[in-house]
Scaffold this active site. Structure first.
Site, PDB file in Angstrom:
ATOM      1  N   HIS A   1      11.853  20.744  39.009  1.00  0.00           N
ATOM      2  CA  HIS A   1      10.049  21.232  39.663  1.00  0.00           C
ATOM      3  C   HIS A   1      10.074  20.436  40.420  1.00  0.00           C
ATOM      4  O   HIS A   1       8.804  19.959  40.628  1.00  0.00           O
ATOM      5  CB  HIS A   1       9.281  21.223  38.151  1.00  0.00           C
ATOM      6  CG  HIS A   1       9.621  19.334  37.463  1.00  0.00           C
ATOM      7  ND1 HIS A   1       9.607  19.044  36.202  1.00  0.00           N
ATOM      8  CD2 HIS A   1       9.292  17.679  38.534  1.00  0.00           C
ATOM      9  CE1 HIS A   1       9.530  17.538  36.224  1.00  0.00           C
ATOM     10  NE2 HIS A   1       9.658  17.504  37.520  1.00  0.00           N
TER      11      HIS A   1
ATOM     12  N   HIS B   1       2.927  13.959  35.731  1.00  0.00           N
ATOM     13  CA  HIS B   1       3.826  12.229  36.548  1.00  0.00           C
ATOM     14  C   HIS B   1       2.565  11.904  37.508  1.00  0.00           C
ATOM     15  O   HIS B   1       1.984  12.013  38.522  1.00  0.00           O
ATOM     16  CB  HIS B   1       4.366  13.243  37.907  1.00  0.00           C
ATOM     17  CG  HIS B   1       5.518  14.402  37.588  1.00  0.00           C
ATOM     18  ND1 HIS B   1       5.714  15.382  37.375  1.00  0.00           N
ATOM     19  CD2 HIS B   1       7.103  13.831  38.191  1.00  0.00           C
ATOM     20  CE1 HIS B   1       7.061  15.853  37.208  1.00  0.00           C
ATOM     21  NE2 HIS B   1       7.393  15.304  37.417  1.00  0.00           N
TER      22      HIS B   1
ATOM     23  N   GLU C   1      14.692  12.340  33.862  1.00  0.00           N
ATOM     24  CA  GLU C   1      14.189  13.730  33.826  1.00  0.00           C
ATOM     25  C   GLU C   1      15.108  14.438  33.113  1.00  0.00           C
ATOM     26  O   GLU C   1      14.601  15.513  32.189  1.00  0.00           O
ATOM     27  CB  GLU C   1      13.695  14.829  34.522  1.00  0.00           C
ATOM     28  CG  GLU C   1      12.431  13.761  35.646  1.00  0.00           C
ATOM     29  CD  GLU C   1      11.643  14.600  37.198  1.00  0.00           C
ATOM     30  OE1 GLU C   1      10.405  14.353  36.928  1.00  0.00           O
ATOM     31  OE2 GLU C   1      12.184  15.579  37.331  1.00  0.00           O
TER      32      GLU C   1
END
Ligand code: DHB
Ligand code: FE
Length: 454
Positions: free
Chosen positions: A181, A228, A409
């Site tokens: 992403h 984030h 992640e």
């Protein structure tokens, strides 16, 4: 829907669960606003004008005007929130609680002084205690119910007709999608750079995905990603958070909000999942105000391109992978299994996909920045496909050593993988597409589409 609500047969009480919270969201937020002296003054000066500022239902507003706490509870109010309204009126907690019992203030006080209400006969509806029977109602509530009786009867008939027409069945997970992403991918899209030599091979890898999506478009995407430092800064660090709101705006991450459509949620399914998953032992955080960052919007672009509206509803699901300790792979995999059970117990025939985002190899900081481990990434994909349970036992340190600090992640992919049929004893999935590319900004881009087989 088959949620476990054993508290429904406790007399004279309303348990504030995810469904009640969804119903009462604006009523409770209105009450919270009365924590500020200015707002209390404005409310007292002109109740109707103040209430008009809040998107509550007409019934909730009528219940507030009547100061009928039982009525407010019925429409989703929670006592700790409603108490702000009581406080604005100068009432004590005892006066508020007593007002819901049908007793006078003095009678209630006397009962408390005499030792309080007995639990005997008040544990289960139908016993013979003094908290049984109908809730006492203000004249305004009775009036409201009479006036709306006809409308309700018509609505019930309508709902009945609709449910006869509607397809029956339950939700099911049809496929899982895994994708990096990287924010630079979003920037390349937003600035028209997708055809540049740096980006063209990366975007080419998602052309089959967009084609696949045309024939496999779900009703809802359950999208696992990490915030984030966008909504959750160091003041609040939920490990797992589910977005239960009706919509989610794209966040401004410092460059201005991305020019992508707002995300439409599925509050009913999200609160069902929340309740079910928490009852299965995963203590989720519920988020009703959430702006979505690149972790969510970039995979949406990769799978759907750049439409004016997203063609699916999305339930955002955040995982803390920023501050250690982050959840283990095993915990993520087991959470995926719980999410599948939750989704498949929802009694609407929805086609749901679950996505895992982030990864693959990347190290965004320190002298080690730019670390890429092709071999490890591809072995991760192999194992994710063939033996995810075994993969889920891998410790965090392996991710960090082999795939870089932000490679962690990848644990989020195990949530999506745990929600596939084979992790619940069903058939192995079919690999519809697999892609790997280096680089995009600081990362390797990995991508996988797995379909559940009927
Ligand atoms: C990058 C990758 C990410 O996953 C992220 O969240 C931020 C930046 C990058 O490679 O630039
Ligand atoms: Fe990221």
């Amino acid at each position: 829907m088959s949620l476990n609500k054993p508290y429904l047969d406790v007399p004279g009480t309303t348990i504030f669960d995810a469904d009640q919270s969804r119903k009462g969201y604006w009523l409770n937020q209105f009450c919270m606003s009365l924590m500020k002296a200015d707002n209390r003054a404005r409310f007292k000066a002109d109740e109707d004008a103040y209430l008009a500022e809040w998107p509550m239902t007409d019934e909730q507003k009528a219940a507030v005007r009547a100061r009928d706490l039982n009525w407010m509870m019925r429409t989703g109010g929670n006592i700790y929130f409603l108490s702000k309204l009581g406080a604005t009126d100068g009432l004590s907690f005892q006066q508020m609680a007593g007002s819901m019992t049908g007793m006078s203030e003095q009678q209630y006080r006397d009962m408390m002084v005499a030792g309080g209400r007995s639990p005997e006969g008040n544990r289960v509806v139908g016993e013979h205690g003094d908290a049984q029977g109908p809730v006492n109602q203000s004249a305004a509530w009775k009036d409201w119910e009479q006036q709306t009786q006809k409308r309700l009867a018509a609505a019930v008939q309508q709902a009945h007709d609709a449910s006869n027409k509607a397809a029956t069945g339950h939700a099911r997970i049809s496929a899982s999608v895994y994708s990096s992403h990287v924010p630079a991918i979003g920037a390349a899209i937003d600035h028209g750079k997708t055809a540049e030599p740096y980006w063209a091979p990366m975007f080419a890898g998602f052309e089959p995905s967009k084609a696949w999506m045309k024939t496999h478009r779900p009703d809802v995407v359950f999208l696992v990603y990490n915030d984030h430092a966008t909504n959750f800064d160091l003041s609040v660090i939920p490990t797992f958070a589910i977005g239960t709101a009706a919509e989610f705006e794209p966040a401004d991450e410092g460059y201005g909000a991305r020019p992508v459509p707002k995300v439409i949620g599925h509050p009913e399914l999200a609160s069902h999942i929340a309740q079910s998953v928490i009852q299965q032992g995963f203590d989720l955080t519920l988020v009703n105000e959430l702006k979505v960052d690149h972790g969510l919007t970039v995979p949406m672009n990769l799978m759907f391109g750049t439409p004016a509206e997203w063609p699916v509803r999305v339930i955002p699901f955040h995982v803390n992978v920023v501050q250690y300790p982050v959840p283990s792979g095993a915990r993520c995999f087991a959470l995926g299994q719980a999410i599948r059970r939750a989704i498949e117990s929802f009694d609407q025939p929805l086609n749901v996909q679950i996505w895992g985002t982030g990864g693959m190899s990347h190290q965004l900081q320190g002298p080690r920045a730019g670390l890429i481990n092709r071999e490890w990434d591809n072995a991760f994909l192999d194992r994710l496909i063939a033996d995810p349970q075994d993969l889920s036992a891998m410790p965090h340190i392996d991710y960090v050593r082999e795939a870089g600090s932000e490679g962690i992640e990848l644990v989020m992919w195990l949530i999506a993988r745990g929600a596939m049929a084979d992790a619940g004893g069903g058939r192995s999935p079919r690999v519809a597409h697999r892609f790997y590319h280096v680089p995009a900004s600081n990362t390797a881009v990995g991508h996988l589409i797995l379909e559940n087989q009927a």
